[in-house]
Design a protein around this motif. Structure first.
Motif, short mmCIF file in Angstrom:
data_model
loop_
_atom_site.label_atom_id
_atom_site.label_comp_id
_atom_site.label_asym_id
_atom_site.label_seq_id
_atom_site.Cartn_x
_atom_site.Cartn_y
_atom_site.Cartn_z
N ARG A 99 -2.95 1.72 -6.38
CA ARG A 99 -3.46 1.42 -4.91
C ARG A 99 -4.38 -0.09 -5.15
N TRP A 100 -5.15 0.08 -6.30
CA TRP A 100 -5.82 -1.30 -6.81
C TRP A 100 -5.02 -2.36 -6.62
N THR A 121 1.42 6.65 -6.81
CA THR A 121 0.40 7.46 -6.89
C THR A 121 -0.45 6.95 -7.96
N ALA A 137 2.18 1.76 -3.35
CA ALA A 137 1.35 2.46 -4.19
C ALA A 137 1.26 4.03 -3.95
N GLU A 138 1.44 4.69 -2.64
CA GLU A 138 1.42 6.01 -2.52
C GLU A 138 2.49 6.84 -3.26
N ASP A 159 -3.32 -3.74 -3.67
CA ASP A 159 -4.38 -4.37 -2.84
C ASP A 159 -4.69 -5.79 -3.36
N ARG A 168 0.88 -1.37 -0.09
CA ARG A 168 0.05 -0.09 -0.09
C ARG A 168 0.99 1.25 -0.12
N GLU A 171 -5.12 5.85 -8.25
CA GLU A 171 -6.06 4.87 -7.93
C GLU A 171 -5.66 3.35 -8.13
#
Lengths: 319, 999
Positions: free
Chosen positions: B961-962, B956, B952-953, B965, B949, B958
């Motif tokens: 992040r997907w 950057t 993913a930050e 996950d 996670r 969405e």
């Protein structure tokens, strides 16, 4: 107003998720901003732990605790910590039974679902220690007789770490009983505006209704405990614990109970995120909430920074 | 203390790397070997070494071209001798070695500087570690950026001065704390002198202290302890310790250390601390030691700066060289590369000495043992290592040295010295634990290559030379690589694909450039003038005496009385020595079906006729050698006088030095360029009247002998100017004609001589006529029995081979009264450009004509082959030869090269896809996805250890992040099931992320 969540939900985990979200939304409706801290508090409630709120006065410590209590439903009591507060004042004592000669146990304020202990460090060490048993085991023993407190039982304590004169710093044993510690910090300008304009803050507390009942809360807690924890992820938590113990600037590392708390918090975070498994970032986030107040650092070191360094030093598990 | 730096600083040499001098020494030794042996291969090696050293000298300036220091961050406070971390921002290329020194102006203009941190910088911003300098306030930071480039032999540096906030350095806390007075804090409302906790007391009771109330005495404890014990009353008041700091003690640093110790002890008890400075009897105001930073700042400057120690006089300074190279260790890969680079030269030396696979394996095992022992995870004790090295060296020596072969002092040079050197070389491998000895080992290996290049003349030399140079280059580069083991932390961003490609290509272009410059440099270097007189090689691989004194013998050693062995149809069989020209009688109708194998390899700067015999008497079909065996000399160093008909003496011409390496068993004929005046061969030798040489032993394969001959400087003009030789008269035997010589032969000669003014022109005319009218044909028909072979050849068959053509020319010249004779021997037909030797094959056995000129003596003329006159030879450079060799190799092996290159490409591609397949199988498709995701995030600046996670930050978006996950779900969720659609979407997202990262 948020509708109350009952225990009749399709699956246990979905129920836990809905309880958590509802609690978070309810508290967020009162406390301006600070969403991360609210989430930690909600996760702590879901994980079945007790919460320690630390910060300077006037940032909403008590408000957080009150709104959490109000939203959780059930009986709510509040204790104000002072130097002359005695253990019996908190747990309850034996009192004369009416006109007879017998003594009857009169329950103290801890016999509630949610107990707010304001300014815990102003209470003396004896009173603080009196909390140990009830916080860990959920029972109060007076005169050899154990009295159970109602389930769910949840203690929110606040303390002001700056104005230390005339206080009794919490012993390591006491801080270890708190699952998570959260430092609220100041709200942003926009959020302060919300408070001053009356859209947030204490004025909203009166209109806050309980979003869950005790039974639903118990169901949610047992649901959280079913969240899957992979062995590799558990190993990650262990590695982080060990890193705090070998960190050069730490005098006392995190205990095994801290590890249990971390895992429980991580499960709660996963539930809040709507997942049925614990991911490594849950562990990382939970560690930040559960370890900082437990480890004892060398003089002048911020425990939160030390925890961050430990996390950076441990590679997260991946596929 | 962050500071800003400058980008310009002069580039200065910082000195050679550890042991780099050994390469220079090896080069000098190589020059000596080249001068002594005159081997072209050594010259090639030397030029390659020169190019490598030159590249090593300029590699660092290239890397440091744009080096600059953007900024330095040092901690505001530090402790003497304790670890500290400096963050340095460096621009330009990496990796570079960075050294941070702090400085402060001293009393005079001289500044003192101390090193605080040093380490390798592999990215723009790096953390390097070091230890705190001496106590005090440091105002200036000097950052030295140094590099030796990719080659790692010579270091250059740039020094930048950075102005920044001062760094305060305090002494470490002393063991004995300063005098301390515990006080209760008045601010907390507790009176001074009230009971407080001290650091050496129990919680409940403590020893008596002045001022304690009598009521607090705890009598039972006092009774037990034998001293007065009082009850410890816990108080919640904040305590404060007052620490005394004495000024003017003479050692301010020690006093500051004691005060620091006391204050930190107070803090460790949870008490506050104040410092009171005491100067003699004057007591200053107590001031609060608020936090560690303030305490260290106070301790850094308390009681003035420390006196700077007086400079150490030069005669007291420790002896030793300070090296520019920071690292000393040799990594495992480099150590094994060294072993490989040592094995190649060892094999190169062992092979020509006649050792086989067993002995090579023994040396290889010794080298491997050394490499293995010096790269063990847990290093063995030095004594054990050395004794094992000694044992291995003795073992190798025992296996190699054959004591029974040693009979003369000279044989020690061949049968003992190289072997002992190899054993020492193996032992050196056990000492090869640091960079200095590693480079010394490589330098010795280079010397061995040069030595092998000097003694080897075989055709595999080129391949071995190339392999050795490559191995030495790779090993030396690996030795010089920055040490990675003390990992420096920092945002080590993985290079992008383009950068990786450029980095991958750099060594290839570097090697290509080096190869081109080597050849280019060699172009201007002439081929060495042959072996110098010091190292004239001469040995017999086997001694087979010839029974008949001065007579001819077969290669087997038995006397050769008649002609050559004759086969059916008067054609002789394939062996080299069965050429009829190497017998006492040469039947011109015989040629022999000679083979293709290499007979002689001759190291000589110029080609010449390698003459074996001459024939003077001709009976119409057969030439005869003189009966007289000539003068016997014993050797091993034979000196010869002028032979019959020779004019030039030792002083009259250039010396041509030749070393002959028979490659097959040869008879006892000494092949040599004409006019040999000195021969080195450990056997009796007869110099015949005609100048031909015969040995008392046959010359088996693997032998070598050296001949010095006088080389005439005849040119067409000088020969033509000597006019008509017939007019000068000549000894009868050189103009003797057989009775069968026909009139038309004489007429032809007269016709060809018509209108010419000199014999040289006659020779040219005969040559031209033969070229026009006669065809070279090994299958020419035989002359009729009893007829004149020359007449038959000139007028009937007009087909023939060199013996017949040469005979015809000799007879034509003799019929004009010109002194002429026939010589037989070998002509050099090929050149091995790398080894620098001339090659003669069996079918290069040849017959030619020698004409006696008054000024030059016998001059060879060849109506068939095109060996130039001595004076006409071209000067050749080593580079030109090397180019010829490479060009020849490429044209000869073009299909192989294309196939090999293609195969290599296929292997590389297959290897990569195979690795990818293995990884896919091991990690699964989601695992591969995870790896790529991690790499993409690391490139974007993540540390690489964070949970997905957080990665993913960094990336950057969405989608990132997907994907994070989904990756976590695939790894940790019990209910996860592989879904193609999800996987495909994940791949698409990842490709986009990677693409964005590349932009």
């Amino acid at each position: 107003m948020t509708p109350a969540v009952t225990s009749e939900s399709p699956t246990a985990l979905a129920h836990g998720h809905r309880v958590g979200v509802a609690l978070g939304r309810a508290v967020g409706g009162v406390l301006a901003g600070r969403h991360d801290q609210i989430e930690v508090a909600v996760a702590c409630v879901l994980a079945g732990g007790h919460l320690l709120v630390e910060d300077v006065p006037g940032v909403g410590k008590t408000l957080l605790a009150q709104s959490l209590a109000a939203a959780s439903g059930g009986a709510f009591r509040r204790v104000q910590g002072t130097a002359d507060l005695l253990p019996g004042d908190v747990t309850g004592t034996l009192a004369p039974d009416g006109d007879g000669f017998g003594l009857r146990f009169r329950p103290g304020p801890v016999f509630a679902h949610v107990v707010l202990f304001d300014e815990l460090n102003r209470a003396n060490a004896r009173t603080q220690s009196a909390l140990l048993e009830v916080m860990e085991e959920g029972t109060v023993t007076v005169d050899g007789v154990a009295h159970r407190v109602p389930e769910p039982f949840f203690v929110v304590a606040t303390q002001n770490p700056v104005q230390m004169a005339g206080t009794y710093p919490l012993a390591e044993g006491v801080t270890d009983r708190f699952m998570a510690a959260v430092s609220l910090g100041r709200a942003g300008a926009e959020e302060e505006l919300e408070v001053l304009a009356g859209r947030r803050g204490r004025t909203r507390l009166d209109s806050l209704a309980a979003v869950v009942d005790p039974a639903a809360m118990l169901a949610a807690r047992s649901a959280v405990r079913t969240v899957h924890l992979d062995d590799t992820v558990a190993r990650y938590a262990v590695d982080v614990l060990r890193a705090t113990r070998s960190h050069p600037r730490v005098r006392l590392g995190a205990s095994t109970r801290a590890g249990v708390a971390t895992v429980a918090m991580a499960r709660a975070f996963a539930t809040l995120d709507g997942r049925d498994y614990v991911a490594p970032h849950d562990i990382a986030r939970a560690s930040r909430a559960t370890l900082a107040h437990r480890i004892v650092t060398a003089a002048g070191e911020a425990a939160a920074e030390v925890v961050d360094e430990c996390l950076a030093g441990v590679p997260a598990p991946r596929r | 203390m962050p500071g800003r730096g400058s980008r310009t600083a002069p580039l200065r040499p910082a000195g050679p790397a550890r042991g780099a001098w050994a390469f220079a020494a090896a080069w000098v030794v190589g020059v000596a070997i080249a001068l002594l042996t005159g081997a072209s291969s050594v010259v090639i090696l030397l030029m390659a070494g020169l190019v490598a050293m030159a590249a090593g000298f300029v590699a660092a300036p290239l890397r440091l071209r744009r080096a600059g220091v953007v900024g330095v961050e040092l901690p505001a406070v530090a402790t003497t001798g304790e670890p500290l971390t400096a963050v340095v921002e460096v621009t330009g290329r990496w990796p570079v070695h960075v050294e941070v020194r702090v400085a402060r102006p001293a009393d005079g203009a001289v500044a003192t500087a101390e090193r605080v941190a040093a380490g390798w910088c592999r990215s723009e911003r790096c953390e390097i570690t070091g230890t705190g300098p001496a106590r005090g306030r440091w105002d200036e930071v000097r950052v030295t950026v140094a590099s030796a480039g990719r080659i790692g032999l010579f270091w250059w540096r740039r020094s930048f001065t950075v102005r920044c906030d001062p760094m305060w350095v305090a002494p470490a806390a002393a063991a004995v704390p300063a005098h301390t007075m515990p006080l209760a804090d008045e601010a907390a409302g507790v009176a001074p002198g009230a009971p407080v906790r001290g650091h050496d007391e129990l919680d409940s009771v403590r020893p008596w202290r002045d001022g304690d109330e009598a009521a607090t005495i705890h009598w039972p404890s006092s009774w037990r302890a034998g001293e007065v014990i009082v009850r410890q009353q816990r108080t919640n008041a904040v305590e404060r310790h007052v620490v005394e700091a004495r000024r003017g003690t003479g050692d301010a640093a020690a006093e500051a250390a004691r005060v620091r110790s006391a204050v930190e002890a107070a803090w460790s008890l949870g008490a506050g601390a104040s410092i009171v400075e005491v100067d003699g009897t004057r007591i200053g105001e107590p001031h609060d030691a608020a936090d560690p930073t303030a305490l260290l700042r106070w301790a850094a400057v308390f009681d003035g700066p420390d006196p700077t120690p007086p400079p150490v006089p030069w005669w007291r300074r420790p002896v030793g060289v300070t090296h520019a190279e920071p690292d000393t260790s040799v990594v495992r890969t480099a150590r094994w590369a060294i072993a490989a680079a040592c094995l190649a030269p060892a094999v190169m030396v062992l092979q020509p000495l006649g050792y086989g696979a067993f002995h090579i394996a023994v040396v290889a095992a010794g080298l491997a043992a050394g490499a293995g022992l010096t790269t063990m995870r847990h290093p063995v004790a030095k004594g054990l290592r050395q004794s094992m090295g000694l044992a291995c060296g003795v073992g190798v020596g025992a296996a190699l040295i054959d004591v029974s072969a040693v009979d003369t002092p000279a044989s020690v040079l061949r049968f003992v010295m190289p072997q002992v050197l190899l054993a020492l070389f193996v032992m050196q491998g056990f000492e090869c634990t640091d960079r200095r000895s590693a480079r010394v080992t490589l330098a010795i290996a280079a010397v061995l290559v040069a030595y092998a290049g000097g003694i080897r003349v075989d055709d595999r030399l080129g391949a071995w030379l190339l392999a050795s140079i490559l191995l030495l280059a790779v090993a030396s580069q690996l030795v010089g690589r920055p040490d990675r083991r003390p990992a420096t932390r920092g945002s080590a961003a993985a290079p992008s694909r383009g950068v990786r490609w450029r980095h991958g290509l750099a060594p290839v272009t570097g090697a290509a450039l080096a190869a081109i410059s080597t050849v280019a440099g060699l172009v201007v270097i002439p081929v060495p003038d042959g072996p110098a007189q010091l190292t004239l090689p001469s040995f017999l691989s086997e001694r087979r005496e010839v029974l008949d004194d001065g007579g001819l013998a077969t290669p087997g050693g038995s006397p050769l009385l008649g002609g050559a062995v004759q086969g059916p149809g008067k054609r002789t069989g394939g062996a080299a020595a069965s050429y009829p020209g190497f017998s006492n009688r040469m039947d011109t109708s015989l040629r022999g079906n000679l083979g293709d194998e290499v007979v002689l390899r001759v190291r000589s700067p110029q080609p010449d006729f390698w003459r074996g015999q001459t024939f003077t008497t001709f009976d119409g079909t057969t030439w005869f050698v003189d009966e007289d065996a000539g003068l016997r000399t014993e050797g091993p160093d034979h000196a010869f006088g002028r032979a019959s008909g020779d004019v030039l003496g030792v002083a009259d011409g250039e010396t041509l030095l030749q070393t002959f390496y028979p490659q097959v068993d040869l008879p006892n004929i000494i092949f040599a360029a004409p006019r040999a005046y000195r021969l080195l061969l450990d056997a009796p030798v007869w110099q015949r009247l005609d100048g031909a040489l015969r040995a008392g032993v046959v010359l088996p394969a693997g032998s070598a002998y050296t001949v010095l001959s006088v080389r005439s400087s005849a040119t067409p003009d000088s020969l033509a100017s000597q006019g008509d030789l017939a007019a000068l008269g000549a000894p009868a035997q050189y103009v003797q004609l057989p009775g069968t010589t026909t009139e038309r032969t004489r007429q032809l000669a007269a016709e060809l001589a018509e209108g010419t003014t000199s014999t040289y022109e006659v020779i040219q005319a005969i040559d031209a006529w033969l070229t026009d009218h006669v065809a070279y044909d090994l299958e020419a028909s035989l002359p009729p029995e009893g007829g004149d072979a020359v007449d038959w050849f000139l007028f009937e068959s007009r087909r023939g081979f060199c013996e017949q053509i040469a005979s015809a020319m000799a007879v034509l010249l003799r019929s004009l009264g010109v002194p002429a004779r026939i010589a037989t021997g070998y002509v050099p037909s090929e050149r091995d450009h790398i080894a620098g030797v001339w090659i003669s094959r069996a079918h290069d056995a040849h017959a030619w004509v020698e004409v006696r000129f008054p000024d030059d003596g016998w001059v060879a003329f060849d109506p068939t082959a095109a060996v130039p006159l001595p004076g006409e030879a071209d000067d050749v450079s080593v580079g030109g030869e090397l180019f010829d060799a490479v060009a020849g190799f490429v044209t000869d092996h073009a299909p192989h090269l294309v196939l090999g290159g293609g195969g290599l490409l296929v292997v590389i591609v297959a290897g990569r896809s195979g690795r990818a397949a293995v990884r896919r199988r091991r990690r699964g498709r989601w695992g591969v996805l995870q790896d790529r995701f991690t790499v993409a995030a690391t490139r974007a600046g993540a540390g690489g250890t964070e949970p997905n996670r957080d990665l993913a930050e960094v990336l950057t978006g969405e989608d990132a992040r997907w994907l994070a996950d989904e990756l976590d779900r695939s790894a940790f969720s019990p209910s996860w099931q592989d879904d193609d659609a999800v996987y495909q979407r994940g791949r698409t997202v990842l490709v986009e992320l990677e693409h964005a990262g590349r932009r």
